[in-house]
Design an enzyme around this catalytic site. Structure first.
Site, short mmCIF file in Angstrom:
data_model
loop_
_atom_site.label_atom_id
_atom_site.label_comp_id
_atom_site.label_asym_id
_atom_site.label_seq_id
_atom_site.Cartn_x
_atom_site.Cartn_y
_atom_site.Cartn_z
N ASN A 288 22.36 10.25 24.20
CA ASN A 288 23.36 10.20 24.97
C ASN A 288 23.93 8.57 24.76
O ASN A 288 23.09 7.68 25.03
CB ASN A 288 23.39 10.54 26.62
N HIS B 85 17.93 5.34 24.36
CA HIS B 85 16.80 6.17 24.25
C HIS B 85 17.11 7.49 23.50
O HIS B 85 18.41 7.72 23.45
CB HIS B 85 16.13 6.66 25.70
#
Ligand code: 5GP
Length: 127
Positions: free
Chosen positions: A97, A110
C-alpha cells in the site's frame, strides 16, 4: 516531489529495537516480521532497513544492493512460510500500500506477504 520520511513511525521504532517484533527473516538491508493483525494464516511484513516511505520512493532512491536484497528477502519469506509452490505451498500474495488512496497506515515502505488460505480476488473495492 521530495519524500518526507518520519523517523517516529512504528516500523522505524522496530528497526531501532525500541519496540519488539516477531522476526521471520533478516538480511543486511531488509527485515521481515509477523503482522500484528494478520489477515491470513501467514501474514508477514517485509521492510527495507533504509528510510523509504513508499514502494515508489524505494524504487526511485534505493541502491541496487538494497533493491536486490529486498527482492530476494521477499522470495525467501514466501519460502519460509511454506506458501511458495517451490516449498510445497499453494501460493501467496504480495501487496504494498502506498499513500492515502491505498490506505497505507505505516509510512515506512513495506510489503505484505500473505498466504495459507484461498485469498480470493485481488481487490475488495468499497461501495
Ligand atoms: P499498511 O496499511 O500500512 O499497508 O499496513 C500496515 C500493517 O502494519 C498493518 O497490517 C498492521 O497490522 C501492521 N502493524 C501496525 N503496527 C504494527 C506493529 O507495531 N507491529 C507489527 N508487527 N505490525 C504492525
Amino acid at each position: 516531489m521530495a519524500y518526507a520520511y518520519d523517523p517516529q513511525n512504528i516500523f522505524a521504532k522496530i528497526l531501532r529495537g525500541e519496540i519488539p517484533c516477531t522476526k521471520v527473516h533478516e538480511t543486511p538491508h531488509s527485515l521481515a516480521f509477523h503482522d500484528i493483525n494478520p489477515q491470513a494464516p501467514h501474514h508477514v511484513l517485509v521492510i527495507p532497513k533504509g528510510p523509504y516511505v513508499t514502494f515508489d520512493h524505494f524504487a526511485a532512491e534505493a541502491s541496487d544492493a538494497e533493491l536486490a536484497d529486498f527482492t530476494r528477502a521477499v522470495g525467501r519469506v514466501a519460502e519460509l512460510t511454506g506458501c511458495a509452490e517451490a516449498a510445497g505451498g499453494a501460493g501467496w500474495r504480495l501487496l504494498s500500500n502506498a499513500g492515502a488512496d491505498a490506505h497505507q497506515e505505516v509510512p515506512h515502505m513495506h510489503v505484505h506477504v500473505c498466504g495459507g488460505r484461498f485469498l480470493g480476488r485481488m481487490l475488495n473495492v468499497p461501495e
